[in-house]
Write a protein that holds these residues in place. Sequence first.
Motif, PDB file in Angstrom:
ATOM      1  N   GLY A  99       0.674  -1.010   0.093  1.00 21.56           N
ATOM      2  CA  GLY A  99       0.098  -0.008   0.015  1.00 21.56           C
ATOM      3  C   GLY A  99       0.640   1.137   0.062  1.00 21.56           C
ATOM      4  N   ILE A 100       2.051   1.157   0.451  1.00 20.25           N
ATOM      5  CA  ILE A 100       3.033   2.478   0.506  1.00 20.25           C
ATOM      6  C   ILE A 100       4.177   2.362  -0.382  1.00 20.25           C
ATOM      7  N   LEU A 101       4.824   1.196  -0.330  1.00 17.60           N
ATOM      8  CA  LEU A 101       6.271   1.183  -1.180  1.00 17.60           C
ATOM      9  C   LEU A 101       6.099   0.849  -2.531  1.00 17.60           C
ATOM     10  N   TYR A 102       5.055  -0.089  -2.925  1.00 17.34           N
ATOM     11  CA  TYR A 102       4.592  -0.570  -4.319  1.00 17.34           C
ATOM     12  C   TYR A 102       4.180   0.790  -5.189  1.00 17.34           C
ATOM     13  N   PRO A 103       3.333   1.539  -4.795  1.00 14.34           N
ATOM     14  CA  PRO A 103       2.795   2.635  -5.559  1.00 14.34           C
ATOM     15  C   PRO A 103       3.892   4.068  -5.260  1.00 14.34           C
ATOM     16  N   PHE A 104       4.226   4.252  -4.227  1.00 11.14           N
ATOM     17  CA  PHE A 104       4.944   5.286  -3.765  1.00 11.14           C
ATOM     18  C   PHE A 104       6.479   5.345  -3.693  1.00 11.14           C
ATOM     19  N   HIS A 105       6.918   4.156  -4.052  1.00 19.10           N
ATOM     20  CA  HIS A 105       8.405   4.300  -3.640  1.00 19.10           C
ATOM     21  C   HIS A 105       9.534   5.432  -4.399  1.00 19.10           C
ATOM     22  N   SER A 106       8.975   5.753  -5.768  1.00 20.27           N
ATOM     23  CA  SER A 106       9.658   6.570  -6.478  1.00 20.27           C
ATOM     24  C   SER A 106       9.611   8.143  -6.123  1.00 20.27           C
ATOM     25  N   GLY A 107       8.382   8.343  -5.309  1.00 17.97           N
ATOM     26  CA  GLY A 107       8.110   9.481  -4.589  1.00 17.97           C
ATOM     27  C   GLY A 107       9.077   9.769  -3.164  1.00 17.97           C
ATOM     28  N   ILE A 108       9.198   8.502  -2.482  1.00 21.55           N
ATOM     29  CA  ILE A 108       9.896   8.451  -1.327  1.00 21.55           C
ATOM     30  C   ILE A 108      11.350   8.649  -1.300  1.00 21.55           C
ATOM     31  N   PHE A 109      11.727   7.735  -2.364  1.00 21.90           N
ATOM     32  CA  PHE A 109      13.320   7.729  -2.635  1.00 21.90           C
ATOM     33  C   PHE A 109      13.906   8.485  -3.693  1.00 21.90           C
ATOM     34  N   GLY A 110      13.038   8.945  -4.516  1.00 24.14           N
ATOM     35  CA  GLY A 110      13.273   9.547  -5.894  1.00 24.14           C
ATOM     36  C   GLY A 110      13.827  11.180  -5.687  1.00 24.14           C
ATOM     37  N   VAL A 111      13.764  11.559  -4.453  1.00 15.80           N
ATOM     38  CA  VAL A 111      14.236  13.171  -4.207  1.00 15.80           C
ATOM     39  C   VAL A 111      15.191  13.109  -3.299  1.00 15.80           C
ATOM     40  N   GLY A 112      15.737  12.120  -2.880  1.00 17.98           N
ATOM     41  CA  GLY A 112      16.898  11.918  -2.093  1.00 17.98           C
ATOM     42  C   GLY A 112      16.363  12.292  -0.522  1.00 17.98           C
ATOM     43  N   ASP A 113      15.156  11.885  -0.303  1.00 15.60           N
ATOM     44  CA  ASP A 113      14.662  11.846   1.190  1.00 15.60           C
ATOM     45  C   ASP A 113      15.271  10.956   1.915  1.00 15.60           C
ATOM     46  N   LYS A 114      16.304  11.482   2.728  1.00 20.23           N
ATOM     47  CA  LYS A 114      16.963  10.879   3.711  1.00 20.23           C
ATOM     48  C   LYS A 114      16.209  10.182   4.902  1.00 20.23           C
ATOM     49  N   VAL A 115      15.072  10.766   5.270  1.00 17.22           N
ATOM     50  CA  VAL A 115      14.082  10.208   6.291  1.00 17.22           C
ATOM     51  C   VAL A 115      13.486   9.129   5.751  1.00 17.22           C
ATOM     52  N   GLY A 116      12.910   9.217   4.461  1.00 14.02           N
ATOM     53  CA  GLY A 116      12.388   7.988   3.800  1.00 14.02           C
ATOM     54  C   GLY A 116      13.025   6.909   3.668  1.00 14.02           C
ATOM     55  N   GLU A 117      14.205   7.314   3.249  1.00 16.13           N
ATOM     56  CA  GLU A 117      15.205   6.180   2.806  1.00 16.13           C
ATOM     57  C   GLU A 117      15.984   5.533   3.968  1.00 16.13           C
ATOM     58  N   SER A 118      15.962   6.440   5.199  1.00 20.53           N
ATOM     59  CA  SER A 118      16.411   5.698   6.505  1.00 20.53           C
ATOM     60  C   SER A 118      15.251   4.686   7.149  1.00 20.53           C
ATOM     61  N   ALA A 119      14.097   5.243   6.947  1.00 21.50           N
ATOM     62  CA  ALA A 119      12.837   4.307   7.429  1.00 21.50           C
ATOM     63  C   ALA A 119      12.776   2.890   6.494  1.00 21.50           C
ATOM     64  N   TYR A 120      13.028   3.264   5.359  1.00 14.55           N
ATOM     65  CA  TYR A 120      13.077   1.712   4.462  1.00 14.55           C
ATOM     66  C   TYR A 120      13.957   0.816   4.999  1.00 14.55           C
ATOM     67  N   LEU A 121      15.254   1.510   5.280  1.00 16.00           N
ATOM     68  CA  LEU A 121      16.422   0.627   5.914  1.00 16.00           C
ATOM     69  C   LEU A 121      16.019   0.032   7.269  1.00 16.00           C
ATOM     70  N   GLY A 122      15.435   0.950   8.070  1.00 14.91           N
ATOM     71  CA  GLY A 122      14.845   0.413   9.419  1.00 14.91           C
ATOM     72  C   GLY A 122      13.859  -0.778   9.184  1.00 14.91           C
ATOM     73  N   CYS A 123      13.085  -0.627   8.380  1.00 13.73           N
ATOM     74  CA  CYS A 123      11.978  -1.773   8.203  1.00 13.73           C
ATOM     75  C   CYS A 123      12.778  -2.804   7.631  1.00 13.73           C
ATOM     76  N   LEU A 124      13.583  -2.783   6.744  1.00 13.04           N
ATOM     77  CA  LEU A 124      14.474  -3.993   6.365  1.00 13.04           C
ATOM     78  C   LEU A 124      15.146  -4.789   7.543  1.00 13.04           C
ATOM     79  N   LEU A 125      16.053  -4.025   8.095  1.00 13.44           N
ATOM     80  CA  LEU A 125      16.678  -4.602   9.147  1.00 13.44           C
ATOM     81  C   LEU A 125      15.812  -5.136  10.354  1.00 13.44           C
ATOM     82  N   ALA A 126      14.999  -4.389  11.065  1.00  8.39           N
ATOM     83  CA  ALA A 126      14.174  -4.523  12.027  1.00  8.39           C
ATOM     84  C   ALA A 126      13.199  -5.945  11.505  1.00  8.39           C
ATOM     85  N   TRP A 127      12.642  -5.983  10.364  1.00 12.39           N
ATOM     86  CA  TRP A 127      11.911  -6.922  10.100  1.00 12.39           C
ATOM     87  C   TRP A 127      12.592  -8.285   9.717  1.00 12.39           C
ATOM     88  N   GLY A 128      13.902  -7.886   9.034  1.00 16.10           N
ATOM     89  CA  GLY A 128      14.652  -9.360   8.547  1.00 16.10           C
ATOM     90  C   GLY A 128      15.198  -9.783  10.011  1.00 16.10           C
TER      91      GLY A 128
END
Length: 236
Positions: free
Chosen positions: A110-139
Amino acid sequence: MASNTQPTPAKPKPALSGVVRQYLLAYNAANFFLWSTLTIRTLRLLINQSITDGLTFDIPAIFGETYTPMLQTAQSLAVLEILHSLIGIVRAPLLTTAMQVASRLFVVWGILYPFHSGIFGVGDKVGESAYLGCLLAWGVTECIRYGYFVMQVNGGAASVPSWWNWLRYNTFYVLYPIGISSECTLAVKALPNAEGLHPLYWWFIVAVLTIYVPGSYMLYTHMIRQRRKSSNAKKE
């Protein structure tokens, strides 16, 4: 007559139990393999990038290497856990299981699939860090959880090493807040793009974020109760 009819339905139970056991073993082993592969890949990418670029990580590149199909597959398989709880082949509470699975699917699809380009495409470090946080915490969480289930299904609770049992019931104190805050951050970062897609989708994300507050509290306290039960069982 009653005593003669009682054993009849009980005969299939051992065979059914064996089939269910093998299925759960295969299911948990597959998930352990998926999450281990995904987590190791994430760490490898981070290490390689740190060697070449220092601490300036290229999260869009990591997203491209981890989201499709690994993360999509790993999180989508969790839908079966709702079914497992519903039909009673595992003892996990249906409500908490459904809430946890739904929150992950919301972020992945619902979030990453439709909106990942908007979250990561502008160099948004907060959004990028959040994705990395999800990956590591989930993993890390899922590697521990599914590894625990593999050992438990295969050899019983006694076959789980004490140190793995400790990881299972203690690491969530740190990993869950990281994961839930990262999920909420990604959802907030997707709001501008969601409004551009459709105003109702913007309200949908807002509604889900509102549910996150009591929902995360319920899940967190549930895990604390599970830890307490595990500690009491050891004492007995």
